[in-house]
Design an enzyme around this catalytic site. Sequence first.
Site, PDB file in Angstrom:
ATOM      1  N   GLU A 154      51.925  59.953  55.887  1.00 12.96           N
ATOM      2  CA  GLU A 154      51.716  61.174  55.951  1.00 12.96           C
ATOM      3  C   GLU A 154      51.179  62.042  56.515  1.00 12.96           C
ATOM      4  OE1 GLU A 154      54.695  62.133  56.276  1.00 12.96           O
ATOM      5  OE2 GLU A 154      54.769  64.429  55.450  1.00 12.96           O
ATOM      6  N   LYS A 179      64.720  70.702  62.260  1.00  6.84           N
ATOM      7  CA  LYS A 179      64.337  69.690  61.073  1.00  6.84           C
ATOM      8  C   LYS A 179      65.380  68.328  60.319  1.00  6.84           C
ATOM      9  CE  LYS A 179      63.418  70.910  56.441  1.00  6.84           C
ATOM     10  NZ  LYS A 179      61.744  70.596  57.030  1.00  6.84           N
ATOM     11  N   HIS A 210      41.234  44.178  64.072  1.00  7.67           N
ATOM     12  CA  HIS A 210      41.924  43.115  64.360  1.00  7.67           C
ATOM     13  C   HIS A 210      42.501  44.035  65.522  1.00  7.67           C
ATOM     14  CE1 HIS A 210      41.654  41.133  61.383  1.00  7.67           C
ATOM     15  NE2 HIS A 210      42.287  41.656  60.969  1.00  7.67           N
ATOM     16  N   ASN A 253      77.909  71.943  66.908  1.00  6.56           N
ATOM     17  CA  ASN A 253      76.617  71.188  65.702  1.00  6.56           C
ATOM     18  C   ASN A 253      77.039  69.661  66.106  1.00  6.56           C
ATOM     19  OD1 ASN A 253      74.378  70.377  65.170  1.00  6.56           O
ATOM     20  ND2 ASN A 253      75.093  70.284  63.158  1.00  6.56           N
ATOM     21  N   GLY A 254      76.478  68.785  66.712  1.00  2.87           N
ATOM     22  CA  GLY A 254      77.375  67.308  66.819  1.00  2.87           C
ATOM     23  C   GLY A 254      77.007  67.041  68.359  1.00  2.87           C
ATOM     24  N   CYS A 272      72.223  71.014  65.333  1.00  5.88           N
ATOM     25  CA  CYS A 272      72.136  72.432  66.386  1.00  5.88           C
ATOM     26  C   CYS A 272      72.330  73.012  64.995  1.00  5.88           C
ATOM     27  CB  CYS A 272      72.881  73.577  67.436  1.00  5.88           C
ATOM     28  SG  CYS A 272      73.114  71.462  68.942  1.00  5.88           S
ATOM     29  N   LYS A 276      51.557  64.444  59.834  1.00  2.36           N
ATOM     30  CA  LYS A 276      51.406  66.413  59.908  1.00  2.36           C
ATOM     31  C   LYS A 276      50.875  66.399  61.015  1.00  2.36           C
ATOM     32  CE  LYS A 276      54.179  66.848  57.689  1.00  2.36           C
ATOM     33  NZ  LYS A 276      54.929  66.061  56.850  1.00  2.36           N
ATOM     34  N   TRP A 280      69.563  72.590  69.732  1.00  2.74           N
ATOM     35  CA  TRP A 280      67.988  71.673  70.158  1.00  2.74           C
ATOM     36  C   TRP A 280      69.273  71.034  70.864  1.00  2.74           C
ATOM     37  CZ3 TRP A 280      67.762  66.428  69.559  1.00  2.74           C
ATOM     38  CH2 TRP A 280      66.752  65.767  69.269  1.00  2.74           C
ATOM     39  N   ARG A 328      67.036  74.154  63.058  1.00  2.97           N
ATOM     40  CA  ARG A 328      67.286  73.134  62.969  1.00  2.97           C
ATOM     41  C   ARG A 328      67.212  73.073  64.523  1.00  2.97           C
ATOM     42  NH1 ARG A 328      71.822  71.369  60.083  1.00  2.97           N
ATOM     43  NH2 ARG A 328      72.637  70.738  60.788  1.00  2.97           N
ATOM     44  N   GLU A 336      53.063  65.582  64.925  1.00  4.38           N
ATOM     45  CA  GLU A 336      53.628  66.662  64.665  1.00  4.38           C
ATOM     46  C   GLU A 336      53.792  68.430  65.001  1.00  4.38           C
ATOM     47  OE1 GLU A 336      57.461  67.241  61.715  1.00  4.38           O
ATOM     48  OE2 GLU A 336      55.626  66.784  60.436  1.00  4.38           O
TER      49      GLU A 336
HETATM   50  C1  F6R Z   1      58.382  65.458  59.376  1.00  4.26           C
HETATM   51  C2  F6R Z   1      59.633  65.177  58.756  1.00  4.26           C
HETATM   52  C3  F6R Z   1      60.920  64.479  59.257  1.00  4.26           C
HETATM   53  C4  F6R Z   1      61.453  63.872  58.234  1.00  4.26           C
HETATM   54  C5  F6R Z   1      62.424  62.786  58.648  1.00  4.26           C
HETATM   55  C6  F6R Z   1      63.973  62.770  57.764  1.00  4.26           C
HETATM   56  O1  F6R Z   1      57.719  66.154  58.317  1.00  4.26           O
HETATM   57  O2  F6R Z   1      60.104  66.351  58.500  1.00  4.26           O
HETATM   58  O3  F6R Z   1      60.081  63.136  59.691  1.00  4.26           O
HETATM   59  O4  F6R Z   1      61.159  62.397  57.249  1.00  4.26           O
HETATM   60  O5  F6R Z   1      63.023  63.907  60.123  1.00  4.26           O
HETATM   61  O6  F6R Z   1      64.466  64.142  57.256  1.00  4.26           O
HETATM   62  P1  F6R Z   1      65.358  63.612  56.283  1.00  4.26           P
HETATM   63  O7  F6R Z   1      64.413  64.063  54.691  1.00  4.26           O
HETATM   64  O8  F6R Z   1      66.105  65.341  56.183  1.00  4.26           O
HETATM   65  O9  F6R Z   1      66.310  62.576  56.221  1.00  4.26           O
END
Ligand code: F6R
Length: 610
Positions: free
Chosen positions: A483, A605, A506, A101-102, A2, A487, A75, A27, A490
Amino acid sequence: MCGIVGYVGKSQAAPILLDGLSKLEYRGYDSAGMAVYDGSKIEYEKAKGRLRLLSEKTHDGATMQGTIGIGHTRWATHGEPSETNAHPHLNEDETIAVVHNGIIENYAKLKDKLIKRGYNFKSETDTEVVAHLLDYYYKAGNDPLACVTKVMHRVEGAYALGIIFADYPDQIYSVRKDSPLIVGLGKDGNLIASDVPAVLKYTREVYFIENEEIARLSEGSIEFFDVDGQPIEKQSKTIDWDVDAAEKGGYDHFMIKEIHEEPKTVRDTLNPRIKNDTVDIEELGMTDEEIRAISRIRIVACGSAYHTGVTAKYVFEDMARIPVEVDIASEFRYRNPILQENELVIAISQSGETADTKEAVRMARAMGNMTLAIVNVVGSSIAREAEKVMYTWAGPEISVATTKAYSAQLIALYLLAMKFADVRGLLPADEMKSLIADLKKLPEQIEMLLGNKERIQKFANRFVAAKDVFFIGRGIDYAISMEGSLKLKEISYIHSEAYAAGELKHGTISLIEEGTLVAAVATQDNIYPKTVSNIVECKTRGAFILAVTTVGHEDIEDVADYVMYIPQTNKYFANSLAIIPLQLFGYYVSVGKGFDVDHPRNLAKSVTVE
Ligand code: F6R
């Protein structure tokens, strides 16, 4: 996961809290709330849903009077997103308000005890125990500082808290353990926040709060205490991030803005580390002996950061001949892993706060291994936890889906591989020079790819209704596929999978049917014919083939339905270019579907929970 903010000063608090929360919405964004002392009592407002609803409810904060307050964007972890579960949480008399937050891990036990003492709970959250526990200690005659320290001794888990007491209407108390917290020293008041962008508009002078430190803020002072309430000294740091970095600056979304910032990000991460035609990473303080002694590299990371680790495995092994294991941090930490002597553990994280990555670093340190963090946020937990830090200079990344930080991580990893190869005698000076020349071309080449975005948008519009998409590739191209797939899924909610191209037959190839989109990445010359064979296997089964390949491989048009070309570069660096059309593809599919690109459902994030 959060965001918390707090302000005490001369100005009306609520608009400042809302502005700070808007920078922290990445967040969490399922509900939000604020508490402000209005001169006679603590007033609070909460709203389920995006922050904009809280802004509407309070007329952009205008309806909440008072110059001291705390705010929260959530969140959900304990209890569904709702107004009742939204923060702030208060004691029954509504004289103490808390944002958190936590996760309070022992909240159930504490809740039972408090209920036995006659406390009534309104929400399903773990946070409400903090409000009642503070009330309990306050009524037992403790002053606010003593209440906070006592609560810290009782609660287990991770927390960054912002607290106000109606009886002390000019003070905010704040404390952290394993959740990020900064304090901003403003001109007309002081602030707390989970992250720097929330305070940038008001100040660049910040204090990074360490675990189990307490901050007490009033309009004209900031004091710090340890867990026993003893005063401590702290030094502030000046942040040189641009205020504009936390604004959209004319773009529709942060994601597209951040994709456009990739050339700069690559330059900023690269240029300071190139000196006299060689890689200079003295900042790490690693001796040549230490580099030569590395027996193995272990990369720990999550999500996209893990994908850069997969790329790095191919680069380190081929260029520096060092064996590399790449671990998803949450798997590493619960597996009783075996680290060998002189194994270097590299943690990669944009936020520097990812709980699993942080814990993996702690474990590696406890096992006596050297740890090196590649992190974007200066002063973040992982940066402080690891023995050595290499910063990616991507600036604040706001969009939940990472783009520019991913690109910066790749650059940091290439540089490490080049340095290690050099020290180990595997990179002759002319090869080093040519690699550096190729790295320096990347920003311009990325610009060129960005110039083609309309074409990618048109292509993306054709696939907004896709149900399944497969991304395939071999070697580094497989890492790029992972990746590209993440992208897309998500932010567009289209099911997609990445497969090592040779592995598809396979089992998974049975999912390919008429019209299934297969994005095939084929940038690596040595395995190009093999990937083309795999493309043909998919095409024969009806797949629509999007190929991402390097200029010079025009023959791919014989088998692919649509081709996105990337400029030629060294084989090691292809990811830095091939990822651009794939990021744009994911972005435009999401836009085409009308989704909230920067705030995909269910995500946040900074993943500070396990
Ligand atoms: C996807 C994304 C996540 C982060 C992952 C790690 O677009 O952003 O998969 O890469 O949550 O986050 P960090 O890099 O902050 O440890």
